[in-house]
Design a protein around this motif. Structure first.
Motif, short mmCIF file in Angstrom:
data_model
loop_
_atom_site.label_atom_id
_atom_site.label_comp_id
_atom_site.label_asym_id
_atom_site.label_seq_id
_atom_site.Cartn_x
_atom_site.Cartn_y
_atom_site.Cartn_z
N SER A 73 0.83 -1.20 0.00
CA SER A 73 0.00 0.00 0.00
C SER A 73 0.86 1.25 0.00
N GLU A 122 -4.77 3.24 3.16
CA GLU A 122 -4.26 3.06 4.51
C GLU A 122 -3.00 2.20 4.51
N THR A 156 -4.74 -4.12 4.29
CA THR A 156 -5.57 -4.00 3.10
C THR A 156 -6.39 -5.28 2.98
N ASP A 214 -3.93 -2.09 -5.88
CA ASP A 214 -3.29 -2.57 -4.66
C ASP A 214 -4.07 -3.82 -4.26
MG LIG Z 1 -1.94 -2.80 2.17
#
Ligand SMILES: [Mg+2]
Ligand SMILES: Nc1nc2c(ncn2[C@@H]2O[C@H](COP(=O)(O)OP(=O)(O)OP(=O)(O)O)[C@@H](O)[C@H]2O)c(=O)[nH]1
Ligand SMILES: [Zn+2]
Lengths: 64, 659
Positions: B32, B44, B52, B71
């Motif tokens: 991330s 975040e 995540t 992501d």
């Molecule tokens: Mg992440």
């Protein structure tokens, strides 16, 4: 959105409506509370999000 | 947007979106963070495996071309075991022609290569990002990138996502993405089975080899919906192949496949990784382990508490407040507004804004000059504790102490950690307990547990009085919490064992993370607290104007003066304190600064107010959840209890000359 508690690792749905619905602070409280251990934290707020976005954009442009 | 526009926009997106780029990697390796650095979009990032949980999408610019960037949740395997891994695997299958940035932790290359070898089996074009290069260096791990790139046949780039290092090289390398070559030495029987299944799947899926192995490895191996695309016959046939293989091999298939993979990768790692531990990394590991130790963990905890005291209590509440309150507000801002408002001929308006209970001279000054610096310091400290991974360790320690003395830690624990949410706890009680228990839990929480920032503010203000003030207050509150914990364990037995904690690695916190989190908390705090501060000030203003305030002070005198040994004027701060405890604490601090309150009085007042109902929001929740009657009953229990404790403290400190 799914959130993960930074204290106990419990994973839950953070759409606050069902848990904090009764709170007089109302629906625009950004606080997330872990139903497992009651730890509370803030994941995002409108103003800071906007600031971060601008800041990062500038940085991304500036460096590349 | 009209539907026509929408279609156009979608078409446009598709045109630029020929082959998306996907970030894939093990949990907590910085995907991330890299996503943020590549796309400029914030998602975040936190020091916690599994942050995540869904994929996020952004854009990346490559040679002027805009390309979709995803992501993904962390995965250790593409033979999915966890839900996160399923999300990641499906994201991969949905974008068959995507290019992959495989993100690995430089400190744990092997784990990353295991995933990479699976990407190879899925036939994906990959480049390898060796992230956390800074930590690897600190750890004394040296990776021969060139040699690795040669073996794998793909670009290998070292990155430090958090410092945006290696980002440009990573972007450039994307053009050379290729299917990595990591030959895994499976044995004959497995290979035969894989080939058979691959034959059946080959027409449907790109990377059928990967799916075949994943299917053989575990229960979730086949992507959902595959049944619709395969004929019944073929589906049965591949299931038979698996069954046949299972009966031929004694050990579980997943285990064998993983072991073979591991062995092959270990031989690569041995060639290119050179590891010598440095003192820096060793220290972190050792502290991380010590902080969980039943004895050695305690000095670490005490060190941290002392740190908090100095940062919040001394630096925040004394230095910062001194500058802001005395110099800026009392010296410049308030005199300025007083002059401006003195131009207005109406006395009422002047009083409303700049009088004794003025919105500017009281509410805004308290909020910005007194409380803001303290909560900022407090939130900064909390950010550090959170981001470094210390918080779960603290929870672990406290829980163990609670368990030792047979108390139920789980019910009140996170509140003690400081940022618990009373209001929320009242609401969860709704689900968890029987009626009797619910009422008790609500009562106990409202009584003893100061919420979040209010704790920090009270602590900071007490610290500006004296260290012993902090210690005395803390002892009383801890005693009450233990009492609460004890009662709770009597009412709700057997729940303590369910408290499961995951402990992430201890690491140096990230400044950017802490700043962002602190800003968010501040925004939230100001939005929630300042309106109540203004409301409280207005209440005092009105009570004063209609001369009721004097009356309240007189009525209250037997309690304030008689029991608590406080001056009459403290009624004002108690009224504020009913709206929010931290505002009440600020009121007492003001009295202390003006010499109206002596140190003992300040400690007694702060302790009493800490034991009050935390805030009006909490009170309303109690009304809503338990009804007005119960709420009033609770208040009629809480207030006398708070006053009794305050009274005893007053007696102890003054009467027995403990001070
Ligand atoms: Mg992440
Ligand atoms: N020192 C250092 N820390 C990093 C680097 N990249 C990320 N981090 C930190 O590592 C932690 C994990 O980063 P994330 O980006 O959330 O990791 P992730 O791979 O997305 O994790 P999950 O989504 O949980 O799988 C955070 O605390 C980051 O600040 C790096 O290059 N160097
Ligand atoms: Zn939790």
């Amino acid at each position: 959105m799914v959130a993960k508690c930074p204290v106990c690792g419990y994973r839950f749905d953070s759409s606050l409506s069902q848990t904090c619905g009764g709170c007089p602070v109302g629906s625009d409280c950004e606080r997330i509370c872990c139903p497992n251990c009651h730890y509370g934290w803030i994941e995002s707020t409108p103003l800071v999000n906007k600031l971060m976005y601008l800041f990062r954009k500038e940085k991304a442009v500036g460096r590349s | 947007m009209s539907s026509g526009d929408k279609i156009l926009a979608e078409a446009k997106e598709r045109a630029t979106n020929i082959a998306p780029v996907i970030l894939i990697g093990n949990p907590n390796v910085g995907k991330s963070a890299l996503f943020g650095a590549l796309s400029g979009r914030y998602v975040e990032v936190s020091n916690y495996p599994g942050t995540t949980v869904d994929y996020a999408a952004g854009w990346i610019k490559l040679k002027g071309e805009k390309i979709r960037l995803f992501d993904s949740p962390g995965a250790d395997s593409l033979s999915p075991v966890s839900e996160d891994e399923i999300v990641t695997r499906d994201l991969l299958l949905l974008n068959p022609d995507s290019r992959i940035i495989c993100v690995a932790d430089s400190k744990n290359l092997k784990r990353g290569l295991v995933l990479l070898s699976q990407l190879a089996e899925f036939g994906r074009k990959v480049i390898l990002a060796l992230n956390m290069a800074d930590e690897a260096k600190l750890t004394g791990i040296n990776i021969d990138n060139d040699r690795l790139a040669e073996i794998l046949g793909i670009p290998v780039v070292s990155t430090v996502a958090t410092q945006r290092r290696g980002i440009e090289r990573l972007k450039e390398a994307l053009h050379e993405a290729a299917v990595p070559s990591i030959p895994v030495d499976y044995n004959g029987e497995i290979l035969t089975a894989v080939n058979e299944i691959e034959d059946k799947l080959g027409d449907i899926y790109h990377g059928a080899r990967g799916i075949s192995l994943s299917f053989l490895s575990g229960d979730n191996g086949l992507p959902s919906g595959i049944g619709k695309q395969l004929t019944e016959l073929d589906l049965n046939r591949i299931k038979q192949v698996k069954m046949r293989l299972e009966s031929a091999i004694a050990e579980p298939l997943g285990f064998i496949i993983a072991k073979r993979r591991n062995d092959s990768i270990q031989s690569i790692v041995d060639q290119i990784v050179e590891a010598k531990k440095t003192t820096g990394q060793k220290a972190f590991q050792i502290i991380g382990q010590l902080s969980l130790h039943p004895y050695y963990g305690i000095p670490i905890l005490i060190t941290i508490l002392i740190g908090i005291y100095y940062f919040v209590g001394v630096f925040g509440a004394q230095t910062l407040v001194g500058v802001l309150e005395e110099n800026l507000f009392r010296g410049i801002i308030n005199p300025f507004f007083e002059r401006v408002f003195n131009l207005i001929p109406v006395q009422f308006i002047r009083d409303l804004f700049v009088g004794e209970f003025g919105i500017i001279t009281m509410a805004v000054t308290y909020a910005l000059a007194l409380i803001l610096p303290i909560v900022t310091a407090f939130f900064l400290v909390f950010g550090v504790l959170e981001d470094s991974g210390y918080l779960p360790r603290l929870a672990f320690m406290v829980d163990r102490i609670f368990k030792k003395i047979g108390l139920n830690g789980r019910a009140v624990l996170p509140m003690i950690l400081g940022l618990g949410c009373d209001t929320m706890a009242v609401l969860t009680a709704r689900i968890l307990y029987s009626r009797k228990e619910k009422i008790l839990v609500t009562l106990l929480l409202a009584l003893a547990v100061p919420c979040s920032a209010q704790l920090g503010v009270t602590l900071g203000i007490l610290a500006s009085i004296s260290l012993s003030a902090v210690l005395i207050w803390m002892m009383v509150i801890v005693a009450v919490i233990f009492l609460v914990g004890y009662l709770a364990s009597k009412v709700i037995p057997g729940r303590s064992s369910e408290f499961i904690l995951e402990i992430p690695p201890l690491r140096l916190p990230r400044i950017e993370n802490i700043v962002v989190k602190t800003l968010m908390r501040l925004e939230w705090y100001l939005k929630e607290a300042v309106p109540l501060f203004i409301l409280g000030t207005l209440v005092l203003f009105v009570l004063d104007k209609i001369k009721v305030l004097q009356l309240i002070m007189k009525l209250f005198a037997p309690i304030s003066a008689g029991i608590l040994g406080l001056p009459e004027k403290s009624a004002e701060a108690f009224i504020l304190g009913f709206l929010r405890r931290d505002y009440g604490a600020a009121g007492f601090k003001n009295m202390f600064d003006n010499g109206i309150l002596d140190p003992v009085g300040a400690i007694v007042a702060m302790t009493t107010i800490t034991l009050f109902v935390p805030c009006i929001a909490n009170f309303f929740i109690i009304i809503k959840e338990r009804g007005l009657k119960t709420a009033l009953l609770m208040v009629s229990l809480i207030v006398p209890f708070a006053i009794t404790v305050g009274g005893i403290l007053n007696l102890a400190l003054r009467g027995f000359a403990l001070w």
